[in-house]
Enzyme design. Structure first.
Site, PDB file in Angstrom:
ATOM      1  N   GLU A  47      35.677  48.852  53.336  1.00 49.25           N
ATOM      2  CA  GLU A  47      34.624  49.828  53.113  1.00 49.25           C
ATOM      3  C   GLU A  47      34.410  50.551  54.441  1.00 49.25           C
ATOM      4  O   GLU A  47      34.206  49.904  55.469  1.00 49.25           O
ATOM      5  CB  GLU A  47      33.329  49.110  52.686  1.00 49.25           C
ATOM      6  CG  GLU A  47      32.246  50.107  52.368  1.00 49.25           C
ATOM      7  CD  GLU A  47      30.923  49.471  51.938  1.00 49.25           C
ATOM      8  OE1 GLU A  47      30.878  48.254  51.720  1.00 49.25           O
ATOM      9  OE2 GLU A  47      29.952  50.235  51.842  1.00 49.25           O
ATOM     10  N   ARG A 271      37.749  33.330  54.010  1.00 52.15           N
ATOM     11  CA  ARG A 271      37.629  34.299  55.092  1.00 52.15           C
ATOM     12  C   ARG A 271      37.726  33.593  56.426  1.00 52.15           C
ATOM     13  O   ARG A 271      37.545  32.382  56.535  1.00 52.15           O
ATOM     14  CB  ARG A 271      36.338  35.091  54.975  1.00 52.15           C
ATOM     15  CG  ARG A 271      35.075  34.291  55.170  1.00 52.15           C
ATOM     16  CD  ARG A 271      33.840  35.025  54.653  1.00 52.15           C
ATOM     17  NE  ARG A 271      33.560  36.260  55.360  1.00 52.15           N
ATOM     18  CZ  ARG A 271      33.603  37.470  54.792  1.00 52.15           C
ATOM     19  NH1 ARG A 271      33.915  37.600  53.533  1.00 52.15           N
ATOM     20  NH2 ARG A 271      33.312  38.545  55.486  1.00 52.15           N
ATOM     21  N   LYS A 281      29.711  43.050  59.608  1.00 48.56           N
ATOM     22  CA  LYS A 281      29.593  44.411  60.133  1.00 48.56           C
ATOM     23  C   LYS A 281      28.139  44.771  60.386  1.00 48.56           C
ATOM     24  O   LYS A 281      27.828  45.504  61.314  1.00 48.56           O
ATOM     25  CB  LYS A 281      30.221  45.401  59.137  1.00 48.56           C
ATOM     26  CG  LYS A 281      31.727  45.486  59.282  1.00 48.56           C
ATOM     27  CD  LYS A 281      32.313  46.569  58.408  1.00 48.56           C
ATOM     28  CE  LYS A 281      32.571  46.046  57.022  1.00 48.56           C
ATOM     29  NZ  LYS A 281      33.439  46.920  56.214  1.00 48.56           N
TER      30      LYS A 281
HETATM   31  P1  ATP Z   1      31.749  42.170  56.468  1.00 46.10           P
HETATM   32  O1  ATP Z   1      31.206  41.030  55.662  1.00 46.10           O
HETATM   33  O2  ATP Z   1      32.183  41.804  57.840  1.00 46.10           O
HETATM   34  O3  ATP Z   1      30.877  43.372  56.451  1.00 46.10           O
HETATM   35  P2  ATP Z   1      33.292  43.070  54.294  1.00 46.10           P
HETATM   36  O4  ATP Z   1      33.935  42.018  53.482  1.00 46.10           O
HETATM   37  O5  ATP Z   1      32.085  43.715  53.756  1.00 46.10           O
HETATM   38  O6  ATP Z   1      33.084  42.530  55.764  1.00 46.10           O
HETATM   39  P3  ATP Z   1      35.196  45.077  53.752  1.00 46.10           P
HETATM   40  O7  ATP Z   1      35.358  46.359  54.456  1.00 46.10           O
HETATM   41  O8  ATP Z   1      34.692  45.095  52.371  1.00 46.10           O
HETATM   42  O9  ATP Z   1      34.284  44.187  54.676  1.00 46.10           O
HETATM   43  O10 ATP Z   1      36.516  44.214  53.845  1.00 46.10           O
HETATM   44  C1  ATP Z   1      37.803  44.711  53.640  1.00 46.10           C
HETATM   45  C2  ATP Z   1      38.719  43.560  53.363  1.00 46.10           C
HETATM   46  O11 ATP Z   1      38.733  42.667  54.470  1.00 46.10           O
HETATM   47  C3  ATP Z   1      38.251  42.776  52.163  1.00 46.10           C
HETATM   48  O12 ATP Z   1      39.367  42.516  51.332  1.00 46.10           O
HETATM   49  C4  ATP Z   1      37.697  41.519  52.739  1.00 46.10           C
HETATM   50  O13 ATP Z   1      37.887  40.465  51.866  1.00 46.10           O
HETATM   51  C5  ATP Z   1      38.487  41.353  54.028  1.00 46.10           C
HETATM   52  N1  ATP Z   1      37.702  40.632  55.026  1.00 46.10           N
HETATM   53  C6  ATP Z   1      36.499  40.968  55.524  1.00 46.10           C
HETATM   54  N2  ATP Z   1      36.041  40.030  56.377  1.00 46.10           N
HETATM   55  C7  ATP Z   1      37.000  39.071  56.433  1.00 46.10           C
HETATM   56  C8  ATP Z   1      37.131  37.836  57.133  1.00 46.10           C
HETATM   57  N3  ATP Z   1      36.175  37.385  57.951  1.00 46.10           N
HETATM   58  N4  ATP Z   1      38.253  37.112  56.943  1.00 46.10           N
HETATM   59  C9  ATP Z   1      39.218  37.559  56.119  1.00 46.10           C
HETATM   60  N5  ATP Z   1      39.157  38.703  55.424  1.00 46.10           N
HETATM   61  C10 ATP Z   1      38.063  39.456  55.569  1.00 46.10           C
HETATM   62 MG    MG Z   2      32.597  44.329  51.564  1.00 46.99          MG
END
Ligand code: ATP
Ligand code: MG
Length: 567
Positions: A47, A271, A281
Site C-alpha cells: 500500500e 511476518r 508503517k
Molecule cells: P505495516 O503493517 O508495516 O504497515 P502492511 O502489511 O500494512 O505493513 P503493506 O504495504 O500492505 O504493508 O504490505 C505489502 C506486503 O508486504 C504485504 O504482502 C505484506 O504481507 C508484506 N509485509 C508487510 N510487513 C511485513 C513483514 N513484517 N514481514 C513480511 N512481510 C511483510
Molecule cells: Mg497492509
C-alpha cells in the site's frame, strides 16, 4: 507498464543455494498436478502509504525470488484503495527500493486500475442477490456484528430487493449520499464463526481525492474486495500474504467463486519481526513526524532507504531474507543476525582504509624531516582482485586517542610510555615522551622513535611486537565527520503503548575532526569501506568533497551482545 527484463534477472542465478520452504513445496505440488497450467505468477502488493521496511524486503525476496527460480513472473501492484493515506511520493520510493534490492517486475499495476472492473463485479453480485446496500453507520454495524463467541444479527436492510440495491448502489457511486451514510455489503452469513464472513463491507462512501483517480470516485473498495479480484484479473497463481489474512481466505475464495472468475491460491506466511525495532508503517511515520529521526531514510530506521543510507548492501538483505526462511509460525529474529549477514558481505567487498576518528598527534623524533614514503597497502585481503594502493607516511602522524594509555592496564598491547607497537604497513615505534596541555592536562602530542629496520614487508621485518595500530599522515590527512549509530531502541521488544519511551537517547553520536587517509578525498555517497580496526563505514548522502561524512554502518564484531551480558 511492463518492464523489459524478466523478474529478478539482474540477480545472478545461483547466488545462494535455493532454500526449500513450505511455499515452494505448495508450488512444486501445483506444478505436478498442473493446477495453474504450469504457470507461476506472484505479486508484491504494497500500500503506498509509507516507505518500505525490512519486513517488506522479506516479502519482496520471497515473491520475486520464487518468480526468478521458477522462471515465472512477479508483478508490482500498488494496493491503493485508501485515498486518505496514499501519495505518489510513496509510490516512487517503493519502485526505487524494489529495484535497489535487485528485482524487476513483469507488470506494474494499481488496484485503482481496476476500480471500473470492481464496480462491474459488484453489480454482478447485487444481481445475483449476493450483495446489498446497508444504511447502518459504523457503530450500528459493530453492534450487530456479534463477537468471537456470539453470532451476529442481520441488518434490517439485508432483504432489500435486487432492484432497490442496484438503484441505491448506482446512486452511491453518483454521489447522492453523504460520506459514511451507506455501504455495500456482501450477503454471506451473520452467524458464521468467522467474523470476516459476517456480511463484510465491500464499498464505503468517501469523498477524498485519490492520488491517481482524482475525484472520479466517491466510493472506494475495501481491501478484501479489491485484493483477490485484482489477483484474479492479473492471473496471479500464488497470492502470498502474511498470517493475519489467514482468516480472510474464506472471503477471498467466496468472492472469486461467486463471481465465477479465475481463482488464485492465497498462501499465508509469518511476518518478520526484529528485535530492537518497530516495524509498522504507522509507528515509523510517527517517528518521522515527531522528529525523533531525520526522515524516512535516517540510517537508524529499518526502512529500505534507511538501511541503504546506513551502508547496507542489497546482497546482504537478500542473504538475510534467504537465511531466516519462511514459515507458518510467528517468531522474532535477532537484529544481530541481520548485522551478521551484513558483515559477512562487507568483509568480502569493502576496501580497507585507515581513518582516525579521535586523533592525537604522534611525532617520530628520529624520522627525517620532509621525507614522505609511499607505503604499499592491500585493499582487501579477502579479495585478491581488489589490488593495493599507496599510503603516504611521514614524520608527523595521527593515531586514535584510545590507542595510547599513559597508565596502561595489564594486557594493553597498544602504545604506552616505553612500549612498542607496529604502525600498520609501516614500522615499529616506541613511545618516548608525552606532551600535555599545561592547563587542561590533555595529551596534545606523543613523541616516539622508530626502528628503520622493521619496515613491513621488508626482509628484516621479522621482529614481532604484540600490537598493531592504524594511523594517518598529518600532512596528507583529509578532514571528515563521522556519524556513529547505535540501536534506535533500548529494549528488545519496544512494543506496547509506551513504545516511544524505549527510544535510545544515544542512538546517534556525531564525531567531528576525524582524519582519514588521502585516498578517500574523492569518496562518493554510498561507497562503503572498512575503516581498519574500527568498523564498516559508508559515505553519507550529505557528504561533499571537502566535507566528507561517513556513517558507521556496523562494528567489526557484535559488541552489543557482550555489553548486554555484562549489564
Ligand atoms: P505495516 O503493517 O508495516 O504497515 P502492511 O502489511 O500494512 O505493513 P503493506 O504495504 O500492505 O504493508 O504490505 C505489502 C506486503 O508486504 C504485504 O504482502 C505484506 O504481507 C508484506 N509485509 C508487510 N510487513 C511485513 C513483514 N513484517 N514481514 C513480511 N512481510 C511483510
Ligand atoms: Mg497492509
Amino acid at each position: 507498464m511492463t518492464n523489459d527484463k524478466a523478474a529478478g534477472e539482474s540477480i545472478p542465478a545461483g547466488e545462494t543455494p535455493v532454500r526449500r520452504n513450505f511455499v515452494r513445496e505448495i508450488i512444486d505440488e501445483d506444478l505436478k498436478t498442473n493446477k495453474f497450467a504450469g504457470r507461476v505468477h506472484t505479486r508484491f502488493p504494497p500500500e503506498p502509504n509509507g516507505y518500505l521496511h525490512i519486513g517488506h524486503a522479506k516479502s519482496i525476496c520471497l515473491n520475486f525470488g520464487i518468480a526468478r527460480d521458477y522462471k515465472g513472473k512477479c508483478n508490482l501492484r500498488f494496493d491503493d484503495t485508501n485515498p486518505t493515506k496514499e501519495e505518489m511520493e510513496y509510490v516512487e520510493s517503493i519502485e526505487q527500493d524494489v529495484q535497489w534490492l535487485g528485482f524487476n517486475w513483469d507488470g506494474m499495476y494499481y488496484a485503482s486500475d481496476y476500480f471500473g472492473q470492481l464496480y462491474d463485479y459488484a453489480l454482478q453480485l447485487i444481481r445475483k442477490g449476493k450483495a446489498y446496500v446497508c444504511d447502518l453507520n459504523a457503530d450500528q454495524m459493530r453492534e450487530l456484528r456479534g463477537t468471537l463467541t456470539e453470532p451476529g444479527k442481520n441488518s434490517p436492510y439485508r432483504d432489500r430487493s435486487m432492484e432497490e440495491n442496484l438503484d441505491l448502489f448506482q446512486r452511491m457511486k453518483a454521489g447522492e449520499f453523504a460520506d459514511g451514510s451507506r455501504t455495500l455489503r456482501a450477503k454471506i452469513d451473520m452467524a458464521s464463526p468467522n467474523v470476516n464472513m459476517r456480511d463484510p463491507v465491500m464499498y464505503r462512501i468517501l469523498r477524498s481525492t485519490h492520488h491517481r483517480t482524482g475525484d472520479t470516485w466517491c466510493i472506494y473498495p475495501m481491501y478484501d474486495w479489491a485484493h483477490g479480484q485484482s489477483d484474479s484479473v492479473e492471473g496471479i497463481t500464488h497470492s502470498i500474504c502474511t498470517l493475519e489474512f489467514e482468516d480472510h481466505r474464506p472471503l477471498y475464495d467466496w468472492f472469486v467463486q461467486e463471481l465465477g472468475i479465475y481463482h488464485p491460491q492465497q498462501i499465508e506466511f509469518a511476518r518478520l519481526n526484529l528485535t530492537f525495532t518497530v516495524m509498522s508503517k504507522r509507528r515509523l511515520l510517527q517517528l518521522v513526524q515527531d522528529g525523533d529521526v531525520d526522515g524516512w531514510d535516517d540510517p537508524r530506521m529499518p526502512t529500505i532507504c534507511g538501511l541503504r543510507r546506513r551502508g547496507y548492501t542489497p546482497e546482504s538483505i537478500r542473504d538475510f531474507a534467504d537465511r531466516i526462511g519462511v514459515s507458518k509460525s510467528e517468531s522474532t529474529v535477532d537484529v544481530a543476525f541481520l548485522e551478521e549477514c551484513l558483515r559477512a558481505d562487507l568483509n568480502k567487498r569493502a576496501p580497507r582504509v585507515m581513518a582516525v576518528l579521535h586523533p592525537v598527534k604522534l611525532i617520530i623524533d628520529n624520522y627525517p624531516d620532509g621525507v614522505v614514503e609511499e607505503l604499499e597497502a592491500v585493499n582487501n585481503p579477502e579479495d585478491p582482485t581488489a589490488g593495493s594502493r599507496k599510503v603516504p607516511f611521514s614524520k608527523v602522524l595521527y593515531i586514535e586517542q584510545d590507542d595510547f594509555r599513559e597508565d596502561p592496564p595489564k594486557k594493553y598491547f597498544r602504545l604506552s610510555p616505553g612500549s612498542e607497537v607496529r604502525l600498520r604497513y609501516a614500522y615499529i615505534i616506541k613511545c618516548v615522551g608525552v606532551v600535555k596541555d599545561e592547563k587542561t592536562g590533555e595529551i596534545v602530542e606523543l613523541h616516539c622513535t622508530y626502528d628503520a629496520e622493521t619496515k613491513s614487508g621488508s626482509p628484516q621485518s621479522a621482529r614481532k611486537v604484540k600490537g598493531t595500530i592504524h594511523w594517518v599522515s598529518a600532512e596528507h590527512a583529509v578532514d571528515a565527520e563521522s556519524r556513529i549509530y547505535d540501536r534506535l531502541f533500548n529494549v528488545e521488544d519496544p512494543g506496547g503503548e509506551n513504545w516511544k519511551s524505549y527510544l535510545n537517547p544515544a542512538s546517534l553520536q556525531l564525531v567531528q575532526g576525524c582524519k582519514v587517509e588521502p585516498s578517500l578525498a574523492h569518496a562518493q555517497p554510498q561507497e562503503r569501506y572498512q575503516f581498519e580496526r574500527l568498523g564498516y563505514f559508508c559515505v553519507d548522502d550529505d557528504s561533499r568533497e571537502g566535507t566528507l561524512i561517513f556513517n558507521r554502518t556496523v562494528t567489526l564484531r557484535d559488541t552489543w551482545a557482550k555489553i548486554e551480558k555484562s549489564a
